[in-house]
Enzyme design. Structure first.
Site, PDB file in Angstrom:
ATOM      1  N   ASP A 178       0.877  -1.164   0.000  1.00  0.00           N
ATOM      2  CA  ASP A 178       0.000   0.000   0.000  1.00  0.00           C
ATOM      3  C   ASP A 178       0.912   1.211   0.000  1.00  0.00           C
ATOM      4  OD1 ASP A 178      -1.629   2.166   0.534  1.00  0.00           O
ATOM      5  OD2 ASP A 178      -2.592   1.283   2.296  1.00  0.00           O
ATOM      6  N   VAL A 179       0.997   1.905  -1.128  1.00  0.00           N
ATOM      7  CA  VAL A 179       1.989   2.976  -1.263  1.00  0.00           C
ATOM      8  C   VAL A 179       1.705   4.158  -0.353  1.00  0.00           C
ATOM      9  CG1 VAL A 179       2.613   2.348  -3.621  1.00  0.00           C
ATOM     10  CG2 VAL A 179       0.799   4.048  -3.240  1.00  0.00           C
ATOM     11  N   ASN A 194       4.990   3.712  -9.933  1.00  0.00           N
ATOM     12  CA  ASN A 194       3.954   3.700 -10.964  1.00  0.00           C
ATOM     13  C   ASN A 194       2.539   3.753 -10.404  1.00  0.00           C
ATOM     14  OD1 ASN A 194       2.653   2.893 -13.672  1.00  0.00           O
ATOM     15  ND2 ASN A 194       2.103   1.185 -12.335  1.00  0.00           N
ATOM     16  N   TYR A 215      -6.202  15.246 -10.700  1.00  0.00           N
ATOM     17  CA  TYR A 215      -5.218  14.293 -11.237  1.00  0.00           C
ATOM     18  C   TYR A 215      -4.046  15.046 -11.855  1.00  0.00           C
ATOM     19  CZ  TYR A 215      -3.312  10.514 -14.145  1.00  0.00           C
ATOM     20  OH  TYR A 215      -2.492   9.591 -14.741  1.00  0.00           O
ATOM     21  N   THR A 228      -5.204   1.551 -21.381  1.00  0.00           N
ATOM     22  CA  THR A 228      -5.306   0.623 -20.268  1.00  0.00           C
ATOM     23  C   THR A 228      -6.693   0.793 -19.653  1.00  0.00           C
ATOM     24  OG1 THR A 228      -4.442   2.282 -18.757  1.00  0.00           O
ATOM     25  CG2 THR A 228      -2.833   0.801 -19.798  1.00  0.00           C
TER      26      THR A 228
END
Length: 267
Positions: free
Chosen positions: A65-66, A92, A161, A198
């Site tokens: 969990d970053v 990433n 974002y 993606t």
């Protein structure tokens, strides 16, 4: 001629279970690196690591969990134990939640800030600590963070974002300056991927159409292509190749840089 070969290098890729991260992990492994996949998606992460092993690579999975300091410390310790060190870190992991500014949800904003900004900052923290002289790995290396073309253009629906990806650019440059000044032997760079089909990229097109920013999903995608001089969307291998370059000795005199991999969209 300087080689893009990564034999003997040890890499940790966050958000490596699928999408861009999985492609980057595959490219690093194909160049010879041992790879640790870090992700909250355990089943998919283990499958990605197994697929790499099936292709002949050395690959493992670690839950990561970053946004959590302790999770990072554990993942880096696992890298040293499971793959023998840490020379390459690819920050990433990221999320995108589309919204008009007038409709922003504070919980969504905090989530993007936590994953995209805090997650990247903690990655730099633990990566530099491990790679610098006296660290758990201690051989220097390369940290590559994944920003976005959204950091360089104004595209509707992705205000927060875009802000988080701009923050990754600034984090990259300060970390590179500190690493160089303190003699860590770690190069710190980022890339700005263009829109790539993606799951995240496809959802953005759907969301933009639903918000009324474009008449259809196809029109949203067409607008991106129209803004891109090379006339197409990005592909996973476009981004993965850039990561391999920045991880390799071919970029040994590059640090503190942001590399556009966007077909010219952000120029």
């Amino acid at each position: 001629m300087t080689s893009y070969q990564l034999s003997g290098r040890k890499a940790l890729v966050t958000g490596g279970a699928r999408g861009l991260g999985a492609g980057m992990a595959q490219a690093l492994a194909a160049a010879g690196a041992s790879v640790l996949i870090g992700d909250i998606l355990e089943d998919e992460g283990k499958q990605t690591a197994q697929a790499l092993r099936d292709s002949g690579a050395t690959a493992e999975f670690v839950p990561l969990d970053v946004t959590d300091d302790a999770s990072w410390a554990s993942a880096v310790a696992t890298a040293v134990d499971a793959i023998g060190g840490l020379d390459i870190l690819v920050n990433n992991a990221g999320i995108e939640i589309t919204s008009l500014i007038t409709e922003l949800d504070s919980a969504d904003v905090r989530r993007m800030l936590d994953v995209n900004v805090l997650g990247t900052a903690l990655g730099m923290k633990h990566g530099l600590r491990a790679m610098r002289p006296g660290g758990a790995a201690g051989n220097g290396g390369s940290i590559i963070s994944i920003a976005s073309v959204a950091a360089t253009i104004a595209f509707p629906g992705i205000s927060v974002y875009s802000a988080t990806k701009s923050a990754i650019d600034r984090l990259t440059r300060v970390a590179a300056a500190e690493s160089g000044k303190l003699g860590y032997g770690v190069r710190v760079n980022c890339i700005y991927p263009g829109l790539t089909p993606t799951a995240m990229g496809n959802q953005l097109a759907v969301d933009c159409a639903q918000l009324g920013l474009f008449p259809s999903v196809e029109a949203a995608v067409g607008a991106v292509v129209e803004l891109t001089p090379l006339g197409r969307l990005g592909q996973v291998d476009d981004m993965a190749d850039a990561v391999v370059f920045l991880a390799s000795d071919a970029s040994k005199f590059i640090t503190g840089a942001g590399l556009p991999v966007d077909g010219g969209m952000g120029m």
